[in-house]
Motif scaffolding. Structure first.
Motif, short mmCIF file in Angstrom:
data_model
loop_
_atom_site.label_atom_id
_atom_site.label_comp_id
_atom_site.label_asym_id
_atom_site.label_seq_id
_atom_site.Cartn_x
_atom_site.Cartn_y
_atom_site.Cartn_z
N GLU A 126 0.85 -1.20 0.00
CA GLU A 126 0.00 0.00 0.00
C GLU A 126 0.88 1.24 0.00
O GLU A 126 1.88 1.30 0.73
CB GLU A 126 -0.89 -0.02 1.24
N MET A 127 0.53 2.22 -0.82
CA MET A 127 1.30 3.45 -0.88
C MET A 127 0.35 4.63 -1.03
O MET A 127 -0.60 4.56 -1.81
CB MET A 127 2.28 3.42 -2.06
N PRO A 128 0.58 5.72 -0.31
CA PRO A 128 -0.31 6.88 -0.44
C PRO A 128 -0.30 7.43 -1.86
O PRO A 128 0.73 7.48 -2.52
CB PRO A 128 0.29 7.89 0.55
N ALA A 129 -1.47 7.84 -2.31
CA ALA A 129 -1.62 8.51 -3.61
C ALA A 129 -2.18 9.90 -3.36
O ALA A 129 -2.44 10.30 -2.22
CB ALA A 129 -2.54 7.69 -4.52
N GLN A 130 -2.36 10.64 -4.43
CA GLN A 130 -2.93 11.98 -4.29
C GLN A 130 -4.43 11.90 -4.07
O GLN A 130 -5.07 10.89 -4.30
CB GLN A 130 -2.62 12.80 -5.54
N ARG A 131 -4.98 13.03 -3.61
CA ARG A 131 -6.42 13.20 -3.47
C ARG A 131 -7.05 12.14 -2.58
O ARG A 131 -8.09 11.55 -2.91
CB ARG A 131 -7.09 13.26 -4.85
N ALA A 132 -6.38 11.85 -1.45
CA ALA A 132 -6.90 10.95 -0.42
C ALA A 132 -7.18 9.55 -0.95
O ALA A 132 -8.08 8.85 -0.48
CB ALA A 132 -8.18 11.53 0.20
N GLN A 133 -6.38 9.11 -1.90
CA GLN A 133 -6.49 7.74 -2.41
C GLN A 133 -5.21 6.98 -2.10
O GLN A 133 -4.25 7.54 -1.55
CB GLN A 133 -6.76 7.76 -3.92
N VAL A 134 -5.20 5.70 -2.43
CA VAL A 134 -4.01 4.87 -2.20
C VAL A 134 -3.74 4.03 -3.44
O VAL A 134 -4.66 3.67 -4.19
CB VAL A 134 -4.17 3.94 -0.97
N PHE A 135 -2.46 3.73 -3.65
CA PHE A 135 -2.07 2.71 -4.62
C PHE A 135 -1.99 1.39 -3.87
O PHE A 135 -1.49 1.33 -2.75
CB PHE A 135 -0.70 3.01 -5.23
N GLY A 136 -2.47 0.34 -4.50
CA GLY A 136 -2.39 -0.97 -3.88
C GLY A 136 -2.09 -2.05 -4.90
O GLY A 136 -2.46 -1.92 -6.08
N ALA A 137 -1.41 -3.10 -4.47
CA ALA A 137 -1.13 -4.26 -5.31
C ALA A 137 -0.84 -5.44 -4.40
O ALA A 137 -0.48 -5.27 -3.23
CB ALA A 137 0.06 -3.99 -6.23
N ILE A 138 -1.00 -6.64 -4.95
CA ILE A 138 -0.73 -7.86 -4.18
C ILE A 138 0.14 -8.78 -5.03
O ILE A 138 -0.14 -9.00 -6.21
CB ILE A 138 -2.04 -8.57 -3.77
N TYR A 139 1.19 -9.30 -4.41
CA TYR A 139 2.17 -10.13 -5.11
C TYR A 139 2.40 -11.43 -4.36
O TYR A 139 2.19 -11.52 -3.15
CB TYR A 139 3.51 -9.40 -5.24
N GLN A 140 2.88 -12.41 -5.10
CA GLN A 140 3.27 -13.69 -4.51
C GLN A 140 4.69 -14.01 -4.94
O GLN A 140 5.05 -13.84 -6.12
CB GLN A 140 2.33 -14.81 -4.96
N MET A 141 5.51 -14.46 -3.99
CA MET A 141 6.86 -14.85 -4.32
C MET A 141 6.83 -16.20 -5.04
O MET A 141 6.20 -17.15 -4.58
CB MET A 141 7.72 -14.96 -3.07
N ALA A 142 7.50 -16.29 -6.17
CA ALA A 142 7.56 -17.54 -6.91
C ALA A 142 8.41 -18.56 -6.15
O ALA A 142 9.24 -18.19 -5.31
CB ALA A 142 8.15 -17.30 -8.30
N PRO A 143 8.21 -19.85 -6.41
CA PRO A 143 9.01 -20.88 -5.73
C PRO A 143 10.51 -20.63 -5.91
O PRO A 143 10.96 -20.21 -6.97
CB PRO A 143 8.57 -22.17 -6.43
N ASP A 144 11.25 -20.88 -4.84
CA ASP A 144 12.71 -20.71 -4.84
C ASP A 144 13.12 -19.27 -5.13
O ASP A 144 14.24 -19.02 -5.60
CB ASP A 144 13.37 -21.65 -5.85
N ASN A 145 12.21 -18.33 -4.86
CA ASN A 145 12.52 -16.92 -5.10
C ASN A 145 12.99 -16.67 -6.53
O ASN A 145 13.88 -15.85 -6.78
CB ASN A 145 13.57 -16.41 -4.12
N SER A 146 12.37 -17.36 -7.47
CA SER A 146 12.76 -17.22 -8.87
C SER A 146 12.07 -16.07 -9.57
O SER A 146 12.27 -15.85 -10.77
CB SER A 146 12.45 -18.52 -9.62
N GLY A 147 11.27 -15.32 -8.84
CA GLY A 147 10.59 -14.18 -9.42
C GLY A 147 9.42 -13.76 -8.56
O GLY A 147 9.25 -14.24 -7.43
N ILE A 148 8.61 -12.88 -9.10
CA ILE A 148 7.46 -12.37 -8.37
C ILE A 148 6.23 -12.48 -9.28
O ILE A 148 6.31 -12.20 -10.48
CB ILE A 148 7.71 -10.92 -7.91
N ILE A 149 5.13 -12.92 -8.70
CA ILE A 149 3.89 -13.13 -9.45
C ILE A 149 2.89 -12.06 -9.03
O ILE A 149 2.63 -11.87 -7.84
CB ILE A 149 3.32 -14.53 -9.18
#
Length: 219
Positions: A126-149
């Motif tokens: 979560e990160m603050p955005a302008q005009r009282a909004q927020v940026f949001g995203a959800i990620y999952q770590m790939a097996p063996d830390n081979s990337g991000i999903i």
């Protein structure tokens, strides 16, 4: 656990830029014995000083030693995000090398995962955005830390909708609030780009576009 990255070709390096805040984050590495990184709080001087700081960081290497460039594409400040992406695109075009645009929020998730091996495999950022909004995203770590999903891509929410999204999420997660010192995650920008590079991804410089999420002024 931190991902162990393979070497670049001999005498080749990779460069990453993070300019989505008033701080400038730069890193150059060959993913072996050589990594140099630095963060400067430049404020409004970022646009006028970025090129000199790039030159200083690159030496004693040269521009032709670069195999690819990575850049934080946003979300973040409108002007800063644009400066970083335009700089990366210009270098990529002139050097004829790939440019990897990486989400600011994805870098925060990867950075948290790298420094804390006990992190939940699913991370909401979560990160603050302008005009009282927020940026949001959800990620999952790939097996063996081979990337991000990416489970939920970078999106602008009202706080109420974001909280509802988290409350109704179908699995456990760790919430990270990105509020300061984001340029320090420039190393994560580089690592995520390198993981893509190892998968033979080779994005053309023209594909690197900033993610603003919001219009810079009220419309």
């Amino acid at each position: 656990m931190t991902t162990k990255l393979e070497l670049l070709p001999p005498r080749k390096y990779a460069l990453a830029l993070h300019t989505t805040t008033p701080e400038l984050g730069l890193v150059i590495s060959n993913f072996a014995e050589y990594t140099r990184t630095h963060v400067w709080n430049l404020g409004r001087d970022l646009s006028s000083l970025i090129h000199q700081y790039l030159i200083d960081l690159i030496e004693p290497q040269t521009w032709t030693d670069l195999a690819f460039i990575a850049v934080a594409k946003g979300p973040g400040g409108f002007t800063g995000s644009r400066i970083g992406v335009v700089t990366a695109r210009t270098l990529g075009q002139q050097l004829e090398i790939p440019v990897f645009p990486i989400s600011t929020l994805a870098a925060v998730a990867w950075y948290e995962n790298s420094k804390n091996p006990n992190t939940q495999p699913i991370i909401a950022v979560e990160m603050p955005a302008q005009r009282a909004q927020v940026f949001g995203a959800i990620y999952q770590m790939a097996p063996d830390n081979s990337g991000i999903i990416t489970l939920l891509p970078d999106t602008v929410f009202t706080p109420k909708v974001w909280q509802g999204t988290l409350a109704n999420w179908h699995s456990e997660y760790q919430l990270i609030k990105a509020t300061s010192s984001l340029a320090a995650t420039v190393t994560s920008i580089l690592e995520l780009a390198y993981l893509d590079w190892r998968q033979d991804k080779c994005p053309h410089w023209s594909e690197a576009l900033p993610y603003y999420g919001q219009h810079p002024v009220d419309v």
